[in-house]
Design an enzyme around this catalytic site. Structure first.
Site, short mmCIF file in Angstrom:
data_model
loop_
_atom_site.label_atom_id
_atom_site.label_comp_id
_atom_site.label_asym_id
_atom_site.label_seq_id
_atom_site.Cartn_x
_atom_site.Cartn_y
_atom_site.Cartn_z
N HIS A 75 46.77 16.38 34.41
CA HIS A 75 45.33 16.15 34.24
C HIS A 75 44.90 14.85 34.91
O HIS A 75 43.83 14.78 35.53
CB HIS A 75 44.98 16.06 32.74
CG HIS A 75 44.76 17.38 32.09
ND1 HIS A 75 43.77 18.26 32.48
CD2 HIS A 75 45.40 17.99 31.06
CE1 HIS A 75 43.81 19.34 31.71
NE2 HIS A 75 44.79 19.21 30.84
N CYS B 152 45.11 25.49 27.79
CA CYS B 152 44.50 24.18 27.98
C CYS B 152 43.11 24.19 27.38
O CYS B 152 42.36 25.15 27.56
CB CYS B 152 44.43 23.87 29.48
SG CYS B 152 43.66 22.28 29.87
N LEU B 153 42.76 23.11 26.69
CA LEU B 153 41.42 23.01 26.11
C LEU B 153 40.35 23.05 27.19
O LEU B 153 39.22 23.45 26.93
CB LEU B 153 41.29 21.71 25.30
CG LEU B 153 42.17 21.61 24.06
CD1 LEU B 153 42.06 20.21 23.46
CD2 LEU B 153 41.80 22.66 23.04
N GLY C 177 47.84 18.01 23.15
CA GLY C 177 47.77 16.82 23.98
C GLY C 177 46.37 16.74 24.55
O GLY C 177 45.63 17.73 24.52
N GLN D 223 39.77 14.42 30.38
CA GLN D 223 39.25 15.67 29.80
C GLN D 223 38.02 15.42 28.92
O GLN D 223 37.26 16.35 28.64
CB GLN D 223 40.32 16.36 28.95
CG GLN D 223 41.40 17.05 29.76
CD GLN D 223 42.38 17.76 28.84
OE1 GLN D 223 43.33 17.16 28.35
NE2 GLN D 223 42.16 19.04 28.59
N HIS E 52 52.13 18.64 31.66
CA HIS E 52 50.78 19.21 31.66
C HIS E 52 49.73 18.10 31.54
O HIS E 52 48.75 18.07 32.30
CB HIS E 52 50.65 20.21 30.50
CG HIS E 52 49.30 20.80 30.32
ND1 HIS E 52 49.02 22.12 30.56
CD2 HIS E 52 48.11 20.24 29.92
CE1 HIS E 52 47.73 22.35 30.33
NE2 HIS E 52 47.16 21.22 29.93
N GLU E 53 49.95 17.17 30.60
CA GLU E 53 48.97 16.09 30.40
C GLU E 53 48.96 15.14 31.60
O GLU E 53 47.90 14.68 32.02
CB GLU E 53 49.26 15.32 29.11
CG GLU E 53 49.24 16.16 27.84
CD GLU E 53 47.98 17.01 27.70
OE1 GLU E 53 46.91 16.59 28.18
OE2 GLU E 53 48.09 18.11 27.14
ZN ZN Z 1 45.24 20.69 29.49
#
Ligand code: ZN
Length: 191
Positions: free
Chosen positions: A148, A102-103, A49, A54, A144-145
């Protein structure tokens, strides 16, 4: 379309709440290009995701897609989903303990409590209202998304800081037990 750099924890932009998109503007070339960049950047980084902020875009949009993800091989598949101006409603009090990565938080994982049954409202990339019910393991990915877009990263949600570990340590010490837990959820919810 472009693959953009993923911002990392500590970048002030990640901590800001992403503003709503005017639904009348979803069809514009600008927003459509932004959505393409979110998807391209998610796929290029093997994310499951990605939220617009981000990659530096101040827009309340995220994507989710899981298809044999090499970062998360145990995650059940999710077809590409784009949510504009998402709203989440928890449909029950049931939760599970998710070992997240997470990226934007390279080389770190940790355990976050997530709801198992959520309703997702918002708009799709064509500007049409959407309503999805997401149950089971994948519900955690949506939460999670969503976080953000409110400027929250998973480490802010970790209640037991002793669960923080590197990806290598996850593989060595945690993965077997966690995958068994995920498989039990997939068996119960069918995904
Ligand atoms: Zn993330």
């Amino acid at each position: 379309m472009a693959v953009r750099e993923v911002l990392e924890i500590g970048d002030p932009f990640l901590a800001q709440r992403a503003p709503e998109v005017d639904p009348d503007l979803i069809g514009t070339a600008e927003i459509q290009a932004a959505i393409d960049d979110i998807v391209d950047s998610m796929r290029a980084a093997n994310g499951s995701g990605l939220a617009a902020n981000q990659i530096g875009l101040p827009l309340r949009i995220f994507s989710v897609e899981v298809n044999k993800n090499p970062r998360y091989p145990y995650k059940p598949p999710v077809p590409l989903d784009i949510i504009v101006n998402p709203q989440l409603t928890f449909l029950s009090d049931r939760t599970f303990e998710n070992f997240e990565g997470c990226l934007s938080v390279p080389s770190m994982r940790g355990v976050v409590t997530r709801h198992l049954e959520v309703q997702v409202n918002g708009f799709d990339r064509h500007g049409e209202p959407l309503e999805h019910v997401v149950r089971g393991y994948s519900a955690g990915t949506y939460q999670h998304e969503y976080d953000h877009l409110d400027g929250l990263l998973f480490p802010h949600r970790v209640q037991d800081s002793s669960t923080f570990c590197s990806w290598n340590s996850f593989k060595r010490y945690k993965e077997v037990a966690f995958v068994a837990q995920v498989e039990a959820l997939v068996a119960e919810f069918g995904r």
